[in-house]
Scaffold this motif. Structure first.
Motif, mmCIF file in Angstrom:
data_model
loop_
_atom_site.group_PDB
_atom_site.id
_atom_site.type_symbol
_atom_site.label_atom_id
_atom_site.label_comp_id
_atom_site.label_asym_id
_atom_site.label_seq_id
_atom_site.Cartn_x
_atom_site.Cartn_y
_atom_site.Cartn_z
ATOM 1 N N ASP A 1 21.470 91.715 66.089
ATOM 2 C CA ASP A 1 21.903 92.855 64.959
ATOM 3 C C ASP A 1 20.891 93.666 65.177
ATOM 4 O OD1 ASP A 1 22.952 90.412 63.721
ATOM 5 O OD2 ASP A 1 21.313 90.020 62.449
ATOM 6 N N ARG A 2 21.446 94.675 64.939
ATOM 7 C CA ARG A 2 21.659 96.077 64.865
ATOM 8 C C ARG A 2 21.016 97.089 63.845
ATOM 9 N NH1 ARG A 2 20.520 95.425 70.501
ATOM 10 N NH2 ARG A 2 22.699 94.939 71.162
ATOM 11 N N ASP A 3 20.014 98.071 63.513
ATOM 12 C CA ASP A 3 19.564 98.889 62.260
ATOM 13 C C ASP A 3 21.132 99.282 62.620
ATOM 14 O OD1 ASP A 3 18.598 101.674 61.891
ATOM 15 O OD2 ASP A 3 17.038 100.739 61.640
ATOM 16 N N LEU A 4 21.483 99.804 61.471
ATOM 17 C CA LEU A 4 23.198 99.572 61.230
ATOM 18 C C LEU A 4 23.405 101.434 61.425
ATOM 19 C CD1 LEU A 4 25.644 98.836 58.737
ATOM 20 C CD2 LEU A 4 25.572 101.184 58.599
ATOM 21 N N THR A 5 22.411 102.346 60.616
ATOM 22 C CA THR A 5 21.795 103.791 60.997
ATOM 23 C C THR A 5 22.023 104.371 62.187
ATOM 24 O OG1 THR A 5 21.246 103.861 58.040
ATOM 25 C CG2 THR A 5 21.143 105.550 59.699
ATOM 26 N N ASP A 6 21.159 103.830 63.213
ATOM 27 C CA ASP A 6 20.587 104.338 64.376
ATOM 28 C C ASP A 6 21.731 103.787 64.757
ATOM 29 O OD1 ASP A 6 18.856 105.296 66.393
ATOM 30 O OD2 ASP A 6 19.608 102.501 67.200
ATOM 31 N N TRP A 7 22.782 102.734 64.650
ATOM 32 C CA TRP A 7 23.322 102.188 65.626
ATOM 33 C C TRP A 7 25.311 103.195 65.303
ATOM 34 C CZ3 TRP A 7 28.594 100.464 65.734
ATOM 35 C CH2 TRP A 7 29.500 99.560 66.442
ATOM 36 N N VAL A 8 24.909 103.542 64.308
ATOM 37 C CA VAL A 8 26.286 103.813 63.595
ATOM 38 C C VAL A 8 26.367 105.837 64.755
ATOM 39 C CG1 VAL A 8 27.599 105.443 61.940
ATOM 40 C CG2 VAL A 8 27.113 102.852 62.198
ATOM 41 N N ASP A 9 24.840 106.115 64.633
ATOM 42 C CA ASP A 9 24.739 107.576 64.888
ATOM 43 C C ASP A 9 25.603 107.378 66.659
ATOM 44 O OD1 ASP A 9 24.419 108.340 62.241
ATOM 45 O OD2 ASP A 9 22.493 108.432 62.051
ATOM 46 N N ARG A 10 24.085 106.547 67.097
ATOM 47 C CA ARG A 10 24.501 106.627 68.526
ATOM 48 C C ARG A 10 25.589 106.077 68.711
ATOM 49 N NH1 ARG A 10 22.736 102.364 70.974
ATOM 50 N NH2 ARG A 10 21.808 101.705 68.805
ATOM 51 N N GLU A 11 26.237 105.494 68.342
ATOM 52 C CA GLU A 11 27.817 104.814 68.859
ATOM 53 C C GLU A 11 28.971 105.576 68.453
ATOM 54 O OE1 GLU A 11 27.664 102.848 71.779
ATOM 55 O OE2 GLU A 11 25.746 102.720 71.653
ATOM 56 N N ILE A 12 28.817 105.708 67.190
ATOM 57 C CA ILE A 12 30.267 106.390 66.664
ATOM 58 C C ILE A 12 30.193 107.702 66.288
ATOM 59 C CG2 ILE A 12 31.435 106.611 64.632
ATOM 60 C CD1 ILE A 12 30.985 103.067 64.270
ATOM 61 N N PHE A 13 29.399 108.418 65.378
ATOM 62 C CA PHE A 13 29.248 109.562 65.076
ATOM 63 C C PHE A 13 28.501 110.781 65.786
ATOM 64 C CE2 PHE A 13 29.852 107.391 61.482
ATOM 65 C CZ PHE A 13 31.495 107.956 60.616
ATOM 66 N N GLY A 14 27.688 110.519 66.484
ATOM 67 C CA GLY A 14 27.273 111.204 67.591
ATOM 68 C C GLY A 14 27.599 112.073 69.047
ATOM 69 N N PRO A 15 27.884 110.825 69.226
ATOM 70 C CA PRO A 15 29.291 111.110 70.771
ATOM 71 C C PRO A 15 30.947 110.697 70.770
ATOM 72 C CG PRO A 15 28.704 108.212 70.838
ATOM 73 C CD PRO A 15 28.280 108.668 68.757
#
Length: 107
Positions: free
Chosen positions: A44-58
């Motif tokens: 399990d991951r922190d959803l907002t942190d993961w999405v920003d780090r893996e999807i929208f940031g890069p």
């Protein structure tokens, strides 16, 4: 062979893939239930942190290869500027048109 996002069976999953590919963070989060959760490779991951780090940031993008379980399970080539291309599996729990959970990991 890829499946066009517009051809995906479940409307919430279709919108999820479309939002990722458009880089549309606001639409992406609008698809999620307020208490939505997620996991990556079984943790399990922190959803907002993961999405920003893996999807929208890069600049994440999904090219869906297969769909099963009524549109709630996908295998996709996921590409971002951090990791390049990875073959990934995605599983969604959708209730009332909202995504309550998604699980992803290498396929």
């Amino acid at each position: 062979m890829t499946i066009a996002p517009a051809k995906l069976t479940d409307p919430a999953v279709r919108a999820f893939v479309t939002a990722i590919n458009a880089g549309d963070r606001e639409s992406f989060f609008a698809l999620l239930a307020p208490d939505a959760t997620m996991s990556d490779d079984g943790s399990d991951r922190d959803l907002t942190d993961w999405v920003d780090r893996e999807i929208f940031g890069p600049n994440g993008r999904m090219a869906v290869q297969t769909e099963s379980d009524g549109g709630h399970a996908l295998v996709a080539e996921f590409t971002n500027d951090t990791w390049g291309m990875m073959r990934t599996a995605w599983r969604f729990t959708v209730e009332g048109g909202k995504i309550h959970r998604f699980d992803t990991g290498q396929a």
